[in-house]
Design an enzyme around this catalytic site. Structure first.
Site, PDB file in Angstrom:
ATOM      1  N   TYR A   1       0.809  -7.171 -15.988  1.00 33.80           N
ATOM      2  CA  TYR A   1       1.288  -6.375 -17.117  1.00 33.80           C
ATOM      3  C   TYR A   1       1.456  -7.278 -18.333  1.00 33.80           C
ATOM      4  O   TYR A   1       1.778  -8.454 -18.204  1.00 33.80           O
ATOM      5  CB  TYR A   1       2.620  -5.689 -16.764  1.00 33.80           C
TER       6      TYR A   1
ATOM      7  N   TYR B   1       9.987  -9.823 -20.993  1.00 33.71           N
ATOM      8  CA  TYR B   1       8.931  -9.607 -19.993  1.00 33.71           C
ATOM      9  C   TYR B   1       7.858 -10.697 -20.043  1.00 33.71           C
ATOM     10  O   TYR B   1       7.912 -11.661 -19.312  1.00 33.71           O
ATOM     11  CB  TYR B   1       8.320  -8.192 -20.090  1.00 33.71           C
TER      12      TYR B   1
ATOM     13  N   GLY C   1       3.527   3.239  -5.681  1.00 36.43           N
ATOM     14  CA  GLY C   1       3.025   2.751  -6.964  1.00 36.43           C
ATOM     15  C   GLY C   1       1.523   2.547  -7.024  1.00 36.43           C
ATOM     16  O   GLY C   1       0.743   3.359  -6.513  1.00 36.43           O
TER      17      GLY C   1
ATOM     18  N   LEU D   1       1.805  -6.314  -4.456  1.00 36.93           N
ATOM     19  CA  LEU D   1       3.202  -6.471  -4.046  1.00 36.93           C
ATOM     20  C   LEU D   1       4.120  -6.505  -5.260  1.00 36.93           C
ATOM     21  O   LEU D   1       3.775  -7.092  -6.281  1.00 36.93           O
ATOM     22  CB  LEU D   1       3.399  -7.765  -3.257  1.00 36.93           C
TER      23      LEU D   1
ATOM     24  N   GLU E   1       8.635  -1.264   4.523  1.00 38.58           N
ATOM     25  CA  GLU E   1       9.436  -0.056   4.317  1.00 38.58           C
ATOM     26  C   GLU E   1      10.401   0.146   5.479  1.00 38.58           C
ATOM     27  O   GLU E   1      10.167  -0.335   6.579  1.00 38.58           O
ATOM     28  CB  GLU E   1       8.516   1.172   4.186  1.00 38.58           C
TER      29      GLU E   1
ATOM     30  N   ALA F   1       0.790  -1.242   0.000  1.00 35.99           N
ATOM     31  CA  ALA F   1       0.000   0.000   0.000  1.00 35.99           C
ATOM     32  C   ALA F   1       0.817   1.284   0.000  1.00 35.99           C
ATOM     33  O   ALA F   1       0.248   2.363   0.034  1.00 35.99           O
ATOM     34  CB  ALA F   1      -0.917   0.007   1.234  1.00 35.99           C
TER      35      ALA F   1
ATOM     36  N   ALA G   1       4.774  -9.159   4.171  1.00 32.06           N
ATOM     37  CA  ALA G   1       3.429  -9.649   3.840  1.00 32.06           C
ATOM     38  C   ALA G   1       3.431 -11.131   3.453  1.00 32.06           C
ATOM     39  O   ALA G   1       2.390 -11.782   3.475  1.00 32.06           O
ATOM     40  CB  ALA G   1       2.843  -8.831   2.696  1.00 32.06           C
TER      41      ALA G   1
HETATM   42  P1  NAD Z   1       6.031  -0.759  -6.144  1.00 35.38           P
HETATM   43  O1  NAD Z   1       7.437  -1.212  -5.977  1.00 35.38           O
HETATM   44  O2  NAD Z   1       5.785   0.684  -6.330  1.00 35.38           O
HETATM   45  O3  NAD Z   1       5.149  -1.243  -4.882  1.00 35.38           O
HETATM   46  C1  NAD Z   1       5.412  -2.428  -4.205  1.00 35.38           C
HETATM   47  C2  NAD Z   1       4.714  -2.451  -2.861  1.00 35.38           C
HETATM   48  O4  NAD Z   1       4.930  -3.738  -2.277  1.00 35.38           O
HETATM   49  C3  NAD Z   1       5.240  -1.433  -1.835  1.00 35.38           C
HETATM   50  O5  NAD Z   1       4.161  -0.972  -1.066  1.00 35.38           O
HETATM   51  C4  NAD Z   1       6.165  -2.275  -0.953  1.00 35.38           C
HETATM   52  O6  NAD Z   1       6.316  -1.795   0.367  1.00 35.38           O
HETATM   53  C5  NAD Z   1       5.402  -3.580  -0.958  1.00 35.38           C
HETATM   54  N1  NAD Z   1       6.215  -4.748  -0.620  1.00 35.38           N
HETATM   55  C6  NAD Z   1       7.262  -5.285  -1.301  1.00 35.38           C
HETATM   56  N2  NAD Z   1       7.697  -6.400  -0.666  1.00 35.38           N
HETATM   57  C7  NAD Z   1       6.899  -6.567   0.414  1.00 35.38           C
HETATM   58  C8  NAD Z   1       6.833  -7.531   1.458  1.00 35.38           C
HETATM   59  N3  NAD Z   1       7.660  -8.565   1.514  1.00 35.38           N
HETATM   60  N4  NAD Z   1       5.885  -7.372   2.414  1.00 35.38           N
HETATM   61  C9  NAD Z   1       5.023  -6.320   2.394  1.00 35.38           C
HETATM   62  N5  NAD Z   1       5.036  -5.399   1.413  1.00 35.38           N
HETATM   63  C10 NAD Z   1       5.960  -5.519   0.448  1.00 35.38           C
HETATM   64  O7  NAD Z   1       5.465  -1.609  -7.345  1.00 35.38           O
HETATM   65  P2  NAD Z   1       4.315  -1.331  -8.424  1.00 35.38           P
HETATM   66  O8  NAD Z   1       4.983  -0.958  -9.697  1.00 35.38           O
HETATM   67  O9  NAD Z   1       3.219  -0.498  -7.881  1.00 35.38           O
HETATM   68  O10 NAD Z   1       3.803  -2.832  -8.630  1.00 35.38           O
HETATM   69  C11 NAD Z   1       2.657  -3.353  -8.012  1.00 35.38           C
HETATM   70  C12 NAD Z   1       2.054  -4.402  -8.934  1.00 35.38           C
HETATM   71  O11 NAD Z   1       1.666  -3.784 -10.153  1.00 35.38           O
HETATM   72  C13 NAD Z   1       3.039  -5.520  -9.306  1.00 35.38           C
HETATM   73  O12 NAD Z   1       2.339  -6.742  -9.372  1.00 35.38           O
HETATM   74  C14 NAD Z   1       3.482  -5.120 -10.697  1.00 35.38           C
HETATM   75  O13 NAD Z   1       3.913  -6.208 -11.483  1.00 35.38           O
HETATM   76  C15 NAD Z   1       2.190  -4.529 -11.231  1.00 35.38           C
HETATM   77  N6  NAD Z   1       2.356  -3.677 -12.425  1.00 35.38           N
HETATM   78  C16 NAD Z   1       3.352  -2.742 -12.490  1.00 35.38           C
HETATM   79  C17 NAD Z   1       3.499  -1.983 -13.650  1.00 35.38           C
HETATM   80  C18 NAD Z   1       4.588  -0.943 -13.784  1.00 35.38           C
HETATM   81  O14 NAD Z   1       4.883  -0.523 -14.904  1.00 35.38           O
HETATM   82  N7  NAD Z   1       5.176  -0.479 -12.704  1.00 35.38           N
HETATM   83  C19 NAD Z   1       2.605  -2.158 -14.724  1.00 35.38           C
HETATM   84  C20 NAD Z   1       1.582  -3.098 -14.608  1.00 35.38           C
HETATM   85  C21 NAD Z   1       1.476  -3.860 -13.444  1.00 35.38           C
HETATM   86 NA    NA Z   2       2.177  -0.994  -5.140  1.00 37.45          NA
END
Ligand code: NAD
Ligand code: NA
Length: 397
Positions: free
Chosen positions: A224, A234, A51, A138, A74, A48, A111
């Protein structure tokens, strides 16, 4: 102290609390300006703090007035050292939620562990009773499976053949060729362990067992797909196998949730600059061409625009019918994947080199989005001001 960006490779070692707060305030303002959503009431967001997950939490709270429990991993600030951006984002989110009288509590920990799942569910039971929406967002390079105790690391590699294509170092703007050797079979297994659907299912089973899901509850994870130029590394690479697994798991969870009239979906989102995507070869070059093209066509979106559209035009419409693609997925990458957008990028891809990229790609947009992730380069923030890095999160359980 005065906090400046300190880069090391593809990461920034520092983050700015006031800039991160500004990021959150901007997202709240955007959401409020879109008007109220007849949306979820009680929401659990796993991942949460940054991203798409942070945008989901903000959209739930400030769009739908929902109570939220947020889970993230974090680093807090320590003496003379800044926290990770997600820490400051969450501090700002909690502060604003409290100010607006919206229930919000946060849990910082792994998590993937049983311990954090139980702690989160106990909090939900005590304060909210049940939740009606669970967002699973995540992104992590590593997971310790609580059943086996084995720690798995994900990799970003092609499967079966060597991959070679253009990439850009977005700090320098230098376009070069990158070659990635194919993965091993264990690389695939490990990546699926980390980024596949097993942990999502564990969460949903635990919530279900604890009777913490309300009738009609919904859960969502993010995926994605992307263009052909990134396919080998990818979607048809190791990470793609994990996303295939995640998408298949949605159907298993949906089956389980039928008993409470619930449902589970994967939403395919747009490519965006995040800490995770910056580390994937080829993707930064693609994103810089994508941003340029989508901005020209006035269809560019960031996380908060994407998630608002997801809630308003997919999940919580007046008809309550959720539009799905042929594979049963929600698509908010529809504008990225538009034929005119992709054709334009294919054309630009041919032309992209170190001398042309600053013209044909949005390298500046990439760089500023990257700095923004860490709270730098935001309008209205005085970066020369003495700043307290020691910010705590309210209602951290
Ligand atoms: P991000 O790195 O911004 O967010 C990740 C979140 O996961 C953070 O809140 C972090 O604290 C948390 N996290 C990581 N490891 C953790 C753990 N062990 N325990 C608890 N929390 C944990 O990533 P994002 O880009 O927002 O990605 C989120 C999802 O969206 C992923 O599944 C990603 O594949 C997908 N996605 C991303 C994109 C992109 O271009 N960035 C595009 C489509 C889909
Ligand atoms: Na996220």
């Amino acid at each position: 102290m005065i906090i400046e960006p300190r880069m090391r490779g593809f990461i920034c070692l520092t983050s700015h609390p006031v800039g991160c707060e500004k990021n959150v305030l901007n997202q709240i303002e955007y959401t409020r300006n879109q008007g109220a959503i007849a949306g979820p009431k009680k929401v659990l967001v796993i991942g949460a703090s940054t991203g798409f997950g942070l945008a989901s939490r903000i959209t739930s709270a400030f769009g739908a007035n929902a109570s939220t429990v947020g889970v993230f991993f974090e680093k807090p600030p320590s003496k003379g050292k800044t926290a990770t951006p997600g820490w400051y984002n969450s501090a700002a989110f909690q502060k604003e939620a409290l100010k607006s009288g919206i229930y919000a509590k946060s849990i910082n920990g792994d998590a993937f562990s049983d311990e954090i799942k139980q702690k989160t569910i106990a909090l939900i039971k005590k304060d909210l009773g049940k939740v009606d929406l669970v967002i699973y967002s995540l992104a992590s390079p590593v997971r310790t499976n609580p059943k086996t105790g084995v720690t798995h690391r994900s990799v970003l590699k092609p499967i079966g053949q060597t991959f070679s294509n253009k990439t850009v170092d977005f700090h320098t703007g230098i376009v070069s060729n990158v070659t990635i050797e194919p993965c091993s079979e264990t690389d695939i297994e490990n990546t699926v362990e980390v980024m596949g659907g097993e942990d999502w299912k564990m969460w949903m089973e635990s919530l279900m067992e604890a009777d913490a899901l309300s009738d009609g509850a919904m859960t969502l994870a993010y995926s994605y797909i992307g263009p052909q130029v990134t396919e080998a590394v990818y979607r048809k690479g190791t990470i793609g196998k994990a996303k295939d697994h995640l998408e298949a798991t949605a159907f298993e969870i949906a089956d389980m949730l039928k008993h409470i009239n619930g449902n589970a979906f994967v939403s395919v989102n747009k490519a965006l600059v995040t800490q995770a995507s910056s580390a994937i070869p080829v993707i930064p070059l693609y994103i810089s061409l994508l941003y340029k093209t989508m901005k020209e066509k006035e269809i560019h979106e960031g996380c908060i625009e994407q998630i608002n559209r997801l809630f308003r035009e997919r999940l919580y419409t007046t008809s309550r019918e959720i539009p799905l693609d042929e594979a049963g997925r929600i698509r908010i990458d529809d504008w990225e994947m538009r034929e005119d957008v992709q054709n334009k990028i294919t054309e630009l891809w041919e032309q992209a080199d170190t001398s042309t990229l600053s013209d044909i790609g949005d390298l500046n947009g990439y760089k500023s989005d990257f700095l923004n992730l860490f709270g730098f380069g935001l309008e209205g923030v005085d970066y020369l001001e003495d700043t307290d890095e020691n910010i705590q999160i309210d209602e951290l359980v």
